[in-house]
Design an enzyme around this catalytic site. Structure first.
Site, mmCIF file in Angstrom:
data_model
loop_
_atom_site.group_PDB
_atom_site.id
_atom_site.type_symbol
_atom_site.label_atom_id
_atom_site.label_comp_id
_atom_site.label_asym_id
_atom_site.label_seq_id
_atom_site.Cartn_x
_atom_site.Cartn_y
_atom_site.Cartn_z
ATOM 1 N N SER A 165 -4.774 -10.959 10.151
ATOM 2 C CA SER A 165 -5.367 -10.201 9.052
ATOM 3 C C SER A 165 -6.875 -10.335 9.193
ATOM 4 O O SER A 165 -7.351 -11.235 9.913
ATOM 5 C CB SER A 165 -4.913 -10.830 7.723
ATOM 6 O OG SER A 165 -5.733 -10.418 6.645
ATOM 7 N N TYR A 178 -3.184 -18.237 2.320
ATOM 8 C CA TYR A 178 -3.107 -17.072 3.214
ATOM 9 C C TYR A 178 -4.238 -17.112 4.238
ATOM 10 O O TYR A 178 -4.027 -16.944 5.437
ATOM 11 C CB TYR A 178 -3.179 -15.805 2.360
ATOM 12 C CG TYR A 178 -2.915 -14.509 3.086
ATOM 13 C CD1 TYR A 178 -1.613 -14.068 3.304
ATOM 14 C CD2 TYR A 178 -3.959 -13.708 3.542
ATOM 15 C CE1 TYR A 178 -1.360 -12.850 3.951
ATOM 16 C CE2 TYR A 178 -3.720 -12.507 4.183
ATOM 17 C CZ TYR A 178 -2.417 -12.081 4.387
ATOM 18 O OH TYR A 178 -2.173 -10.881 5.028
HETATM 19 P P1 NAD Z 1 5.695 -6.326 3.433
HETATM 20 O O1 NAD Z 1 5.844 -7.202 2.254
HETATM 21 O O2 NAD Z 1 5.731 -4.845 3.271
HETATM 22 O O3 NAD Z 1 6.803 -6.709 4.543
HETATM 23 C C1 NAD Z 1 7.022 -8.046 4.871
HETATM 24 C C2 NAD Z 1 8.213 -8.164 5.796
HETATM 25 O O4 NAD Z 1 8.432 -9.575 6.002
HETATM 26 C C3 NAD Z 1 9.506 -7.601 5.231
HETATM 27 O O5 NAD Z 1 10.299 -7.091 6.290
HETATM 28 C C4 NAD Z 1 10.196 -8.834 4.631
HETATM 29 O O6 NAD Z 1 11.623 -8.752 4.615
HETATM 30 C C5 NAD Z 1 9.763 -9.897 5.610
HETATM 31 N N1 NAD Z 1 9.802 -11.239 5.019
HETATM 32 C C6 NAD Z 1 9.261 -11.655 3.847
HETATM 33 N N2 NAD Z 1 9.552 -12.955 3.651
HETATM 34 C C7 NAD Z 1 10.295 -13.342 4.722
HETATM 35 C C8 NAD Z 1 10.899 -14.559 5.103
HETATM 36 N N3 NAD Z 1 10.804 -15.654 4.330
HETATM 37 N N4 NAD Z 1 11.590 -14.606 6.267
HETATM 38 C C9 NAD Z 1 11.696 -13.506 7.048
HETATM 39 N N5 NAD Z 1 11.136 -12.328 6.746
HETATM 40 C C10 NAD Z 1 10.450 -12.262 5.595
HETATM 41 O O7 NAD Z 1 4.325 -6.786 4.126
HETATM 42 P P2 NAD Z 1 3.334 -6.037 5.144
HETATM 43 O O8 NAD Z 1 2.163 -5.557 4.390
HETATM 44 O O9 NAD Z 1 4.068 -5.106 6.019
HETATM 45 O O10 NAD Z 1 2.831 -7.311 5.972
HETATM 46 C C11 NAD Z 1 3.271 -7.621 7.264
HETATM 47 C C12 NAD Z 1 2.283 -8.587 7.898
HETATM 48 O O11 NAD Z 1 0.996 -7.976 7.974
HETATM 49 C C13 NAD Z 1 2.105 -9.880 7.104
HETATM 50 O O12 NAD Z 1 1.995 -10.972 7.992
HETATM 51 C C14 NAD Z 1 0.796 -9.654 6.378
HETATM 52 O O13 NAD Z 1 0.144 -10.856 6.088
HETATM 53 C C15 NAD Z 1 0.041 -8.840 7.401
HETATM 54 N N6 NAD Z 1 -1.054 -8.050 6.839
HETATM 55 C C16 NAD Z 1 -0.815 -7.080 5.899
HETATM 56 C C17 NAD Z 1 -1.893 -6.354 5.409
HETATM 57 C C18 NAD Z 1 -1.723 -5.261 4.394
HETATM 58 O O14 NAD Z 1 -2.749 -4.757 3.894
HETATM 59 N N7 NAD Z 1 -0.525 -4.828 4.075
HETATM 60 C C19 NAD Z 1 -3.203 -6.615 5.853
HETATM 61 C C20 NAD Z 1 -3.382 -7.616 6.798
HETATM 62 C C21 NAD Z 1 -2.322 -8.314 7.292
#
Ligand code: NAD
Length: 283
Positions: A165, A178
């Site tokens: 991130s 985080y």
């Molecule tokens: P999201 O909440 O839409 O999806 C998260 C996914 O992780 C889902 O498939 C969920 O089932 C799975 N998950 C959650 N807890 C879990 C667990 N305990 N065991 C196994 N799987 C689990 O989130 P997202 O926005 O798609 O984020 C995905 C990654 O990208 C994360 O690591 C997040 O930190 C990173 N990220 C997101 C953003 C953003 O703006 N959305 C920005 C930077 C980084």
């Protein structure tokens, strides 16, 4: 009769392999954690589109996940399976990696994407929330890498992509666990890249800014509630507070970057933290 003289530079192409199909990753096996929705699903789609067989994972129940995998197999004409696992548990990370190696026969590509967020000031941050965020966002990546790296080394090819991130590069208030986990993930990326540098394996981190997925939708809803704003205004407010570019990155964009990192053009990109953040870290 025309006397055609082939320019010298064209001879250079004579020894090239025939142009590869539009499925440059056909025959590769990929494990993408947290791929039932959001960024993980976007990455899995782009890898499957490029021809990869895929293991999907999330906390969704096994039947719904299997249904999703069947859709992947049908749409992209690849092998796809689903394994429900809570990756906060080290044992479940190992079980997922074992399942992937058994089904795919090899894990060529590992994308550590599963992640959660929790927001509170340090002095009120619950210990158990800290442990959960570190376990999922950092330790699960370490354990998955540890499980698949020996196979990648033995085959002389591997691509490891850690979804960090902007918070792997800069801090924000209220996100201590985080930010600590994501900074750790960027550090882990560098160490794995160094250790595998001459084994045909690359390890990189992708550092997105705002992407409109569930994890962010919840933050927008909280902002709307706390500041008494309409959802659309809270969305604009969130975007403009940190990102010079006032638009969300897309899951397809991040998926495309991940697919590029698996392509031959990216074979010397390793140990990098690649941003897709609308200029957030340029400030
Ligand atoms: P999201 O909440 O839409 O999806 C998260 C996914 O992780 C889902 O498939 C969920 O089932 C799975 N998950 C959650 N807890 C879990 C667990 N305990 N065991 C196994 N799987 C689990 O989130 P997202 O926005 O798609 O984020 C995905 C990654 O990208 C994360 O690591 C997040 O930190 C990173 N990220 C997101 C953003 C953003 O703006 N959305 C920005 C930077 C980084």
């Amino acid at each position: 009769m025309y006397d055609i003289k082939i320019p010298n530079y064209l001879h250079a192409f004579a020894n090239l392999e025939p142009i590869r199909s539009s499925r440059p990753l056909a025959g590769r096996g990929a494990l993408v954690t947290g791929s039932t929705r959001g960024i993980g699903a976007g990455i899995a789609e782009k890898l499957a589109e490029a021809g990869c067989d895929i293991i999907l994972n999330g906390r969704t129940d096994q039947n719904d996940g299997a249904h999703l995998a069947a859709e992947f197999a049908r749409c992209f004409n690849v092998r796809a399976d689903y394994f429900s696992a809570d990756l906060r548990s080290g044992e479940q990370v190992k079980a997922l990696a074992a399942f992937a190696q058994e089904q795919l026969k090899k894990v060529d590509i590992l994308v550590n994407n599963a992640g959660i967020q929790y927001v509170a000031p340090v002095e009120n941050f619950p210990d158990e929330r800290w442990d959960e965020v570190i376990a999922l966002n950092l330790s699960s990546a370490f354990r998955a890498i540890k499980a698949v790296l020996p196979g990648m080394r033995s085959r002389g090819w591997g691509r490891i992509i850690n979804i960090a991130s902007v918070h792997g590069l800069v801090g924000s208030e209220q996100k201590s666990a985080y930010v600590a986990a994501k900074h750790g993930l960027v550090g882990l990326t560098k160490v794995v890249a160094l250790e595998a540098a001459n084994d045909g394996i690359t390890c990189n981190a992708i550092c997105p800014g705002w992407v409109l997925t569930d994890i962010v939708q919840r933050q927008i809803e909280t902002r709307s509630r706390e500041r008494g704003m309409a959802i659309e205004d809270a969305e604009k407010d969130l975007l403009s507070a940190k990102q010079p570019m006032h638009q969300f990155s897309t899951v397809a964009g991040i998926g495309s970057l991940a697919a590029f990192l698996c392509s031959s053009g990216a074979q010397t990109i390793t140990g990098s933290a690649l941003t897709m953040d609308g200029g957030w870290t340029a400030v």
